[in-house]
Write an enzyme that holds these catalytic residues in place. Structure first.
Site, PDB file in Angstrom:
ATOM      1  N   GLU A  93      92.386  90.080  49.239  1.00 56.74           N
ATOM      2  CA  GLU A  93      92.597  90.204  50.985  1.00 56.74           C
ATOM      3  C   GLU A  93      91.342  90.273  51.491  1.00 56.74           C
ATOM      4  OE1 GLU A  93      96.816  92.116  50.929  1.00 56.74           O
ATOM      5  OE2 GLU A  93      95.316  93.367  49.924  1.00 56.74           O
ATOM      6  N   CYS A 106      86.296  92.632  56.923  1.00 52.30           N
ATOM      7  CA  CYS A 106      86.375  93.531  55.727  1.00 52.30           C
ATOM      8  C   CYS A 106      86.661  92.590  54.474  1.00 52.30           C
ATOM      9  CB  CYS A 106      87.323  94.503  56.198  1.00 52.30           C
ATOM     10  SG  CYS A 106      87.701  95.657  54.767  1.00 52.30           S
ATOM     11  N   CYS A 113      90.463  97.690  41.387  1.00 50.24           N
ATOM     12  CA  CYS A 113      89.482  98.351  41.382  1.00 50.24           C
ATOM     13  C   CYS A 113      89.521  99.347  39.946  1.00 50.24           C
ATOM     14  CB  CYS A 113      89.298  99.235  42.548  1.00 50.24           C
ATOM     15  SG  CYS A 113      87.690 100.425  42.455  1.00 50.24           S
ATOM     16  N   CYS A 117      90.842 106.013  42.544  1.00 52.16           N
ATOM     17  CA  CYS A 117      91.205 107.072  43.351  1.00 52.16           C
ATOM     18  C   CYS A 117      92.783 107.292  43.685  1.00 52.16           C
ATOM     19  CB  CYS A 117      90.390 107.151  44.743  1.00 52.16           C
ATOM     20  SG  CYS A 117      88.698 106.585  44.719  1.00 52.16           S
ATOM     21  N   CYS A 120      94.500 105.754  46.763  1.00 57.56           N
ATOM     22  CA  CYS A 120      94.179 104.300  47.366  1.00 57.56           C
ATOM     23  C   CYS A 120      95.047 103.172  46.681  1.00 57.56           C
ATOM     24  CB  CYS A 120      92.777 104.010  47.098  1.00 57.56           C
ATOM     25  SG  CYS A 120      92.139 102.475  47.325  1.00 57.56           S
ATOM     26  N   CYS A 337      92.707 100.860  55.821  1.00 57.07           N
ATOM     27  CA  CYS A 337      92.004 101.138  54.631  1.00 57.07           C
ATOM     28  C   CYS A 337      92.854 101.479  53.483  1.00 57.07           C
ATOM     29  CB  CYS A 337      91.183 102.445  54.910  1.00 57.07           C
ATOM     30  SG  CYS A 337      89.833 102.145  56.045  1.00 57.07           S
TER      31      CYS A 337
HETATM   32  N1  SAH Z   1      85.547 100.923  46.794  1.00 52.67           N
HETATM   33  C1  SAH Z   1      84.791 101.380  47.973  1.00 52.67           C
HETATM   34  C2  SAH Z   1      85.001 100.362  49.280  1.00 52.67           C
HETATM   35  C3  SAH Z   1      86.608 100.083  49.466  1.00 52.67           C
HETATM   36  S1  SAH Z   1      87.530 101.483  50.042  1.00 52.67           S
HETATM   37  C4  SAH Z   1      85.190 102.765  48.447  1.00 52.67           C
HETATM   38  O1  SAH Z   1      86.001 103.437  47.995  1.00 52.67           O
HETATM   39  O2  SAH Z   1      84.243 103.205  49.435  1.00 52.67           O
HETATM   40  C5  SAH Z   1      87.341 101.428  51.638  1.00 52.67           C
HETATM   41  C6  SAH Z   1      87.590 102.943  52.248  1.00 52.67           C
HETATM   42  O3  SAH Z   1      88.988 102.927  52.305  1.00 52.67           O
HETATM   43  C7  SAH Z   1      87.110 103.991  51.326  1.00 52.67           C
HETATM   44  O4  SAH Z   1      86.290 104.856  52.212  1.00 52.67           O
HETATM   45  C8  SAH Z   1      88.310 104.595  50.796  1.00 52.67           C
HETATM   46  O5  SAH Z   1      88.143 105.933  50.362  1.00 52.67           O
HETATM   47  C9  SAH Z   1      89.260 104.385  51.996  1.00 52.67           C
HETATM   48  N2  SAH Z   1      90.380 104.717  51.634  1.00 52.67           N
HETATM   49  C10 SAH Z   1      91.137 104.284  50.441  1.00 52.67           C
HETATM   50  N3  SAH Z   1      92.599 104.576  50.418  1.00 52.67           N
HETATM   51  C11 SAH Z   1      92.843 105.114  51.595  1.00 52.67           C
HETATM   52  C12 SAH Z   1      94.012 105.441  52.281  1.00 52.67           C
HETATM   53  N4  SAH Z   1      95.096 105.486  51.575  1.00 52.67           N
HETATM   54  N5  SAH Z   1      94.052 105.841  53.509  1.00 52.67           N
HETATM   55  C13 SAH Z   1      92.881 105.947  54.290  1.00 52.67           C
HETATM   56  N6  SAH Z   1      91.588 105.462  53.676  1.00 52.67           N
HETATM   57  C14 SAH Z   1      91.576 104.968  52.360  1.00 52.67           C
HETATM   58 FE1  SF4 Z   2      88.514 101.971  44.433  1.00 53.00          FE
HETATM   59 FE2  SF4 Z   2      90.192 102.351  46.322  1.00 53.00          FE
HETATM   60 FE3  SF4 Z   2      88.514 104.518  45.077  1.00 53.00          FE
HETATM   61 FE4  SF4 Z   2      87.582 102.371  46.830  1.00 53.00          FE
HETATM   62  S1  SF4 Z   2      89.080 104.100  47.356  1.00 53.00           S
HETATM   63  S2  SF4 Z   2      86.842 103.414  44.589  1.00 53.00           S
HETATM   64  S3  SF4 Z   2      88.582 100.689  46.419  1.00 53.00           S
HETATM   65  S4  SF4 Z   2      90.164 103.098  44.148  1.00 53.00           S
END
Ligand code: SAH
Ligand code: SF4
Length: 358
Positions: A93, A106, A113, A117, A120, A337
């Site tokens: 996406e 973006c 990934c 986390c 996410c 995000c």
């Molecule tokens: N993997 C990288 C970049 C992609 S994620 C990273 O983690 O930085 C992009 C951003 O979205 C990151 O700051 C991540 O922590 C945030 N993010 C992930 N899940 C989210 C959620 N459920 N609500 C808001 N931000 C989120």
């Molecule tokens: Fe991966 Fe999502 Fe964590 Fe970014 S926030 S490192 S995309 S699992």
């Protein structure tokens, strides 16, 4: 989708080597880049300043196709999302976020990934594969074509889509080099931002090869909590990680590092945690973005209430830390995000928003 053999996404030096190794002049690389990135022309046979034989051999070798758009979505706030076919039943996406004076694209760097986390959506789908530089750059060309009829352009690119960009270092660095080359997309390094969950040695390496803007997904002020929220922290703990960020800022003439902090109700939003965060960031080249957590089905996390976010922000401002609360964009189309995921169902990938209906 263009494969790894594609000439799309190759930095200028590598493209010159490609032509020279075929007995052609190095300046052909500049010509090709002008066609691809200035004019958006991907059909070698139409590249009229090349000899016919070169056009034909480019047509055989260059692999310059753009990915198919599987689905287009438009949010009520103007955010656009494209679901692209990455081949083999996989989807990625890209999201465009329009603002008054700028437009940020973006881009995804991986299918899925591995960092996992727990809040996410991309993390929930697991890791499938790295994208090639061609596949990363192609996302910008697709978006540009789609946006042109509306008179909108891409002024900023953020690696904040699916994937951990520093886990795909080589291809991401190649793509970033095309983004900032004046014969590529011609963006300044300030306008290209890489967001990472914090692979410390790769942050140091990035300072040597790329120097685009850096965003670090912090989410917790101490190792104990961060180990839980960003599992990579067990391998790359906060002390050395932050040191690498300050070094990065020095390498980029003290351009601030952006810290992202997703606000999770009752998890990382307490007053003591705001004070601990302030101790980490104050007096440093840092700006802090508080991100209201976007709901992801299947995870227990909820967003902190607005007054809690406001209080958290005030504590940081009082301590002298530049802090903003990020606006949530595109959440009605799961483009916000952390909401990007192409779930795999019956061996086929379907977008997150379609899961309930599939
Ligand atoms: N993997 C990288 C970049 C992609 S994620 C990273 O983690 O930085 C992009 C951003 O979205 C990151 O700051 C991540 O922590 C945030 N993010 C992930 N899940 C989210 C959620 N459920 N609500 C808001 N931000 C989120
Ligand atoms: Fe991966 Fe999502 Fe964590 Fe970014 S926030 S490192 S995309 S699992």
């Amino acid at each position: 989708m263009p494969g790894s053999a594609s000439l799309l996404g190759l930095p200028r030096g590598e493209l010159e080597d490609w032509f020279v190794s075929r007995g052609e002049a190095a300046f052909r690389a500049r010509q090709l880049m002008r066609w691809l990135y200035r004019r958006g022309e991907l059909e070698p046979l139409r590249m009229t300043d090349m000899t016919l034989s070169l056009r034909e051999s480019l047509s055989d070798a260059a692999g310059l196709a753009l990915p198919k758009i599987v689905r287009r979505q438009r949010s009520c706030d103007g955010t656009r999302k494209w679901l692209l076919d990455a081949g083999g039943g996989q989807l990625i996406e890209s999201v465009f976020i329009p603002e008054r004076s700028r437009g940020s694209l973006c881009v995804s760097s991986q299918v899925g990934c591995a960092v996992n986390c727990p809040f996410c959506a991309t993390g929930q789908m697991g890791f499938s594969r790295n994208l090639s530089a061609a596949e990363i750059v192609a996302q910008t060309l697709v978006a540009r074509r789609e946006l042109a009829p509306e008179g909108r352009s891409i002024t900023n690119i953020v690696f904040m889509g699916m994937g951990e960009p520093l886990a795909n270092f080589r291809e991401v660095a190649r793509a970033a080099s095309v983004f900032v080359d004046h014969l590529g997309l011609g963006l300044s390094r300030r306008r290209v931002t890489l967001s990472t969950s914090g692979i410390t040695p790769r942050i140091r390496k990035l300072a040597q090869v790329s120097r685009v803007s850096l965003a670090l997904s912090l989410h917790a002020p101490d190792d104990k909590l961060r180990n839980r929220l960003v599992p990579l922290n067990r391998r790359y703990p906060l002390g050395p990680l932050l040191e690498a960020c300050w070094e990065y800022a020095r390498a980029t003439e003290s351009r601030e590092v952006t810290f992202e902090y997703v606000m999770l109700d009752g998890v990382n939003d307490q007053p003591g945690q705001a004070r601990a965060l302030a101790r980490l960031l104050r007096g440093r080249p840092a700006k802090l973005n508080l991100i209201p957590c976007n709901p992801v089905s299947g995870t227990p996390f909820r967003c902190s209430p607005r007054p809690v976010i406001n209080r958290f922000r005030q504590t940081l401002l009082d301590a002298g830390v530049m802090t903003i609360t990020r606006k949530t964009r595109g959440d009605d189309i799961d483009a916000a995000c952390g909401q990007l995921r192409g779930a795999v169902l019956n061996g086929r990938s379907v977008p997150h928003g379609m899961r309930a209906r599939a």
